[in-house]
Scaffold this motif. Structure first.
Motif, PDB file in Angstrom:
ATOM      1  N   GLU A 176       1.135  -1.156   0.208  1.00 43.75           N
ATOM      2  CA  GLU A 176      -0.150   0.501   0.012  1.00 43.75           C
ATOM      3  C   GLU A 176       0.567   1.366   0.115  1.00 43.75           C
ATOM      4  O   GLU A 176       0.484   2.492  -0.780  1.00 43.75           O
ATOM      5  CB  GLU A 176      -0.656  -0.375   0.549  1.00 43.75           C
ATOM      6  CG  GLU A 176      -1.962  -1.613   1.419  1.00 43.75           C
ATOM      7  CD  GLU A 176      -3.113  -1.081   2.697  1.00 43.75           C
ATOM      8  OE1 GLU A 176      -2.330   0.221   3.475  1.00 43.75           O
ATOM      9  OE2 GLU A 176      -3.247  -1.876   2.471  1.00 43.75           O
ATOM     10  N   GLN A 179       3.264   1.804  -3.577  1.00 40.32           N
ATOM     11  CA  GLN A 179       1.981   1.894  -4.596  1.00 40.32           C
ATOM     12  C   GLN A 179       1.655   3.742  -4.692  1.00 40.32           C
ATOM     13  O   GLN A 179       1.593   4.248  -5.406  1.00 40.32           O
ATOM     14  CB  GLN A 179       0.933   1.145  -4.219  1.00 40.32           C
ATOM     15  CG  GLN A 179       1.055  -0.046  -5.423  1.00 40.32           C
ATOM     16  CD  GLN A 179      -0.316  -0.913  -5.368  1.00 40.32           C
ATOM     17  OE1 GLN A 179      -1.751  -0.893  -4.545  1.00 40.32           O
ATOM     18  NE2 GLN A 179       0.283  -1.466  -6.229  1.00 40.32           N
ATOM     19  N   GLU A 204      -5.378   7.661  -8.432  1.00 45.75           N
ATOM     20  CA  GLU A 204      -4.753   6.461  -8.366  1.00 45.75           C
ATOM     21  C   GLU A 204      -5.517   5.257  -8.719  1.00 45.75           C
ATOM     22  O   GLU A 204      -5.798   4.246  -9.833  1.00 45.75           O
ATOM     23  CB  GLU A 204      -4.042   6.594  -7.014  1.00 45.75           C
ATOM     24  CG  GLU A 204      -3.603   5.267  -6.777  1.00 45.75           C
ATOM     25  CD  GLU A 204      -2.334   5.201  -5.615  1.00 45.75           C
ATOM     26  OE1 GLU A 204      -2.153   4.209  -5.620  1.00 45.75           O
ATOM     27  OE2 GLU A 204      -2.695   5.421  -4.563  1.00 45.75           O
ATOM     28  N   ARG A 208      -5.836   2.961 -11.389  1.00 41.95           N
ATOM     29  CA  ARG A 208      -6.070   1.518 -11.181  1.00 41.95           C
ATOM     30  C   ARG A 208      -7.500   0.569 -10.983  1.00 41.95           C
ATOM     31  O   ARG A 208      -7.358  -0.784 -11.957  1.00 41.95           O
ATOM     32  CB  ARG A 208      -5.408   1.250  -9.586  1.00 41.95           C
ATOM     33  CG  ARG A 208      -4.356   1.995  -9.133  1.00 41.95           C
ATOM     34  CD  ARG A 208      -3.319   0.860  -7.806  1.00 41.95           C
ATOM     35  NE  ARG A 208      -3.893  -0.600  -7.996  1.00 41.95           N
ATOM     36  CZ  ARG A 208      -3.215  -2.106  -8.623  1.00 41.95           C
ATOM     37  NH1 ARG A 208      -2.051  -1.165  -9.530  1.00 41.95           N
ATOM     38  NH2 ARG A 208      -3.373  -2.552  -8.440  1.00 41.95           N
ATOM     39  N   THR A 309       5.050   3.506 -12.089  1.00 42.42           N
ATOM     40  CA  THR A 309       3.767   3.150 -10.930  1.00 42.42           C
ATOM     41  C   THR A 309       4.294   1.491 -10.720  1.00 42.42           C
ATOM     42  O   THR A 309       4.285   0.842  -9.864  1.00 42.42           O
ATOM     43  CB  THR A 309       2.606   3.924 -11.170  1.00 42.42           C
ATOM     44  OG1 THR A 309       3.012   5.132 -10.965  1.00 42.42           O
ATOM     45  CG2 THR A 309       2.157   3.450  -9.496  1.00 42.42           C
ATOM     46  N   ASP A 310       2.900   0.627 -11.350  1.00 47.77           N
ATOM     47  CA  ASP A 310       2.538  -0.437 -10.580  1.00 47.77           C
ATOM     48  C   ASP A 310       4.156  -1.583 -10.790  1.00 47.77           C
ATOM     49  O   ASP A 310       3.892  -2.363 -10.255  1.00 47.77           O
ATOM     50  CB  ASP A 310       1.738  -1.515 -11.954  1.00 47.77           C
ATOM     51  CG  ASP A 310       0.488  -1.490 -11.097  1.00 47.77           C
ATOM     52  OD1 ASP A 310      -0.351  -0.036 -10.418  1.00 47.77           O
ATOM     53  OD2 ASP A 310      -0.089  -2.280 -11.115  1.00 47.77           O
ATOM     54  N   SER A 313       6.550  -0.980  -7.901  1.00 41.40           N
ATOM     55  CA  SER A 313       6.045  -1.111  -6.623  1.00 41.40           C
ATOM     56  C   SER A 313       6.095  -2.093  -6.955  1.00 41.40           C
ATOM     57  O   SER A 313       6.695  -2.964  -5.981  1.00 41.40           O
ATOM     58  CB  SER A 313       4.684  -0.144  -6.555  1.00 41.40           C
ATOM     59  OG  SER A 313       4.161  -0.795  -7.431  1.00 41.40           O
ATOM     60  N   THR A 314       5.752  -3.095  -8.278  1.00 39.95           N
ATOM     61  CA  THR A 314       5.535  -4.565  -7.534  1.00 39.95           C
ATOM     62  C   THR A 314       6.663  -5.093  -7.677  1.00 39.95           C
ATOM     63  O   THR A 314       7.169  -6.236  -6.519  1.00 39.95           O
ATOM     64  CB  THR A 314       5.332  -4.985  -9.212  1.00 39.95           C
ATOM     65  OG1 THR A 314       3.679  -4.725  -9.708  1.00 39.95           O
ATOM     66  CG2 THR A 314       4.716  -6.679  -8.999  1.00 39.95           C
TER      67      THR A 314
END
Length: 511
Positions: A176, A179, A204, A208, A309-310, A313-314
């Motif tokens: 959390e 991201q 965001e 998403r 971003t994704d 952060s992943t």
């Protein structure tokens, strides 16, 4: 008259027969695959789902070899699971494999008719958009401009983690915070503003929800002329989400236009250049020199936020999960950080310090090898008929490359499913790995060839910067009575099925 009619019919029939014969020859020369029927595609879709695609491909790989053809609806799609064949396609035949498949008419609005970098056809528009991103935002001189932004976001991340830890006896659900922090940074780079938390959360959420819901449109690949009517409610929902996204983005874009026009001369040194600023300058020579439309600007901003971003952060979550699981690796990394910073009690590790941390780089590379955020690169399309290792790749056919299978190739990597950063140090088997794949593909988390991710350098910087500072700031421990669950789940990227829960212990005094 009858003679001419007879000749016309004969020529027409002969032409049709030749076309059918040519099509049949091409189909027979396609890489092997399971039985299929016209229009519907492979029979296996009657009992299997596209969400099982990796398991399906592993089974087909064992049966048919390293190159497999699947028919998804009426479209033939080729999957390449071998790193050597992938190199031949993406590097040796790079120009022929650099196109993108045409999108279904029903969903072309999601990419402004393929006017963004990831979906644009291999041609002038794609070159212009990619060159703009690479030179105006991702060039190392531009990336330095956002050092202050990265420092600000690091503070936001620490604050979020501390707040979680204080409220839950030291335990955090890290994803959390990861991201949100990455989204703060990419919004700053995109729009040139530090938005407040509520505004960022709104952007965001719009981003998403559209990203995840649009995956439901994969059913349109099966008999599109019928399925777009059957699933019209899904299309309606996605269109509404897309409009909501535009309502949030366009005021930010308009504000940037006004800011540039009203900017006083003595304020120029304080001006932070943004992705939107670069887009406002673009003209499309192939389309009469026009400027980008509002819809195209929104799509390009959305693409920029998604890409940065994704995936990052992943990858950050997978790396930190392995550091929690392997405490010895975390301590070795901590020792390297202490050695480079020499006990300095500064607020953050500076970006110039990262160049002196080979073990940190090894940890990042091993994270990307073992847990690539995307197990497939975006589909390529062939621009001309190509003979590849004895198989015909017909013009226009979609070709997919299986990143995870290549990253885990046991012929290249000893114990490929284990997390071993040492393999990327001097003397390790991966020490000389070129992740661009220009010489040889051993891993390809960013793709390879002309369509390689242009943000490779930025992603590596962000991962190194945040991992180093997270390990320096906190000791990351398992939650008592819990194991770190490395089970995967497919969302937009391949994420942890059960997000990382960890106990964090501050290592330094608060400054």
């Amino acid at each position: 008259m009858e003679l001419w009619l007879l000749i016309f019919l004969s020529v027409t029939l002969a032409t049709l027969l030749l076309l059918l014969l040519d099509r049949e020859v091409k189909i027979r020369r396609l890489p092997p695959g399971p039985p299929s029927v016209p229009i519907l595609g492979n029979l296996l879709w009657l009992r299997r789902s596209l969400r099982e695609i990796e398991d399906i491909l592993r089974e087909l790989h064992a049966r048919y070899g390293p190159v497999v053809t699947l028919h998804i609806g009426s479209r033939a799609t080729i999957f390449i699971l071998d790193r050597t064949i992938a190199h031949k396609a993406l590097v040796e035949h790079g120009a022929a494999f650099s196109d993108r498949p045409a999108q279904l008419p029903a969903v072309r609005f999601l990419s402004a008719s393929q006017h963004n970098i990831s979906t644009a056809a291999y041609g002038p528009i794609w070159r212009l958009l990619r060159r703009n991103l690479s030179s105006e935002i991702l060039h190392h001189s531009r990336i330095k401009l956002y050092a202050g932004g990265r420092s600000w976001v690091l503070g936001v991340l620490f604050q979020h983690l501390r707040s979680q830890a204080d409220a839950h006896h030291g335990v955090v659900v890290a994803m959390e915070s990861f991201q949100f922090a990455m989204f703060c940074l990419l919004v700053l780079m995109c729009f040139g503003e530090k938005l407040d938390e509520k505004a960022i959360k709104n952007v965001e959420e719009a981003q998403r929800s559209l990203l995840l819901y649009s995956r439901k449109l994969s059913v349109l690949a099966f008999v599109p002329s019928i399925s777009r009517h059957i699933f019209r409610n899904r299309l309606k929902t996605v269109l509404e989400m897309r409009e909501r996204q535009g309502q949030l983005y366009l005021p930010l874009i308009e504000a940037r236009k006004e800011y540039k026009q009203q900017q006083p001369p003595n304020e120029k040194e304080r001006f932070v250049y943004s992705y939107v600023d670069s887009l406002l300058e673009i003209e499309l020579p192939e389309e009469g020199g026009r400027k980008l439309s509002d819809d195209e600007m929104t799509v390009l901003c959305s693409e920029f936020l998604n890409a940065g971003t994704d995936t990052t952060s992943t990858a950050l979550q997978w790396i930190m999960a392995n550091l929690v699981k392997h405490q010895d690796i975390q301590e070795k990394l901590r020792d390297e950080i202490d050695g480079v910073t020499d006990g300095r009690d500064e607020e953050e590790i500076k970006e110039e310090d990262l160049q002196s941390m080979p073990y940190l780089k090894a940890v990042i590379l091993e994270g990307l090898r073992r847990h690539p955020p995307g197990h497939f690169v975006l589909s390529h399309a062939v621009t001309e008929d190509v003979d590849l290792c004895g198989y015909l790749m017909p013009k226009g056919t979609a070709v997919n490359f299986c990143v995870a299978e290549m990253n885990w190739d046991g012929k290249v990597w000893e114990e490929p499913m284990e997390f071993k950063p040492e393999r990327f140090l001097s003397g390790g088997g991966g020490a000389a790995v070129d992740i661009t794949g220009s010489r040889e593909i051993k891993m390809m988390p960013f793709g390879v060839g002309r369509r390689i991710c242009p943000g490779l350098g930025l992603a590596m910087l962000h991962l190194e910067y945040f991992v180093a500072n997270l390990v320096r700031e906190f000791e990351w421990k398992r939650v008592e009575g819990e194991e770190v669950d490395m089970t995967e789940k497919l969302e937009f990227t391949v994420v942890m099925k059960n997000p990382l829960r960890a106990r964090i212990i501050p290592r330094r005094r608060k400054i």
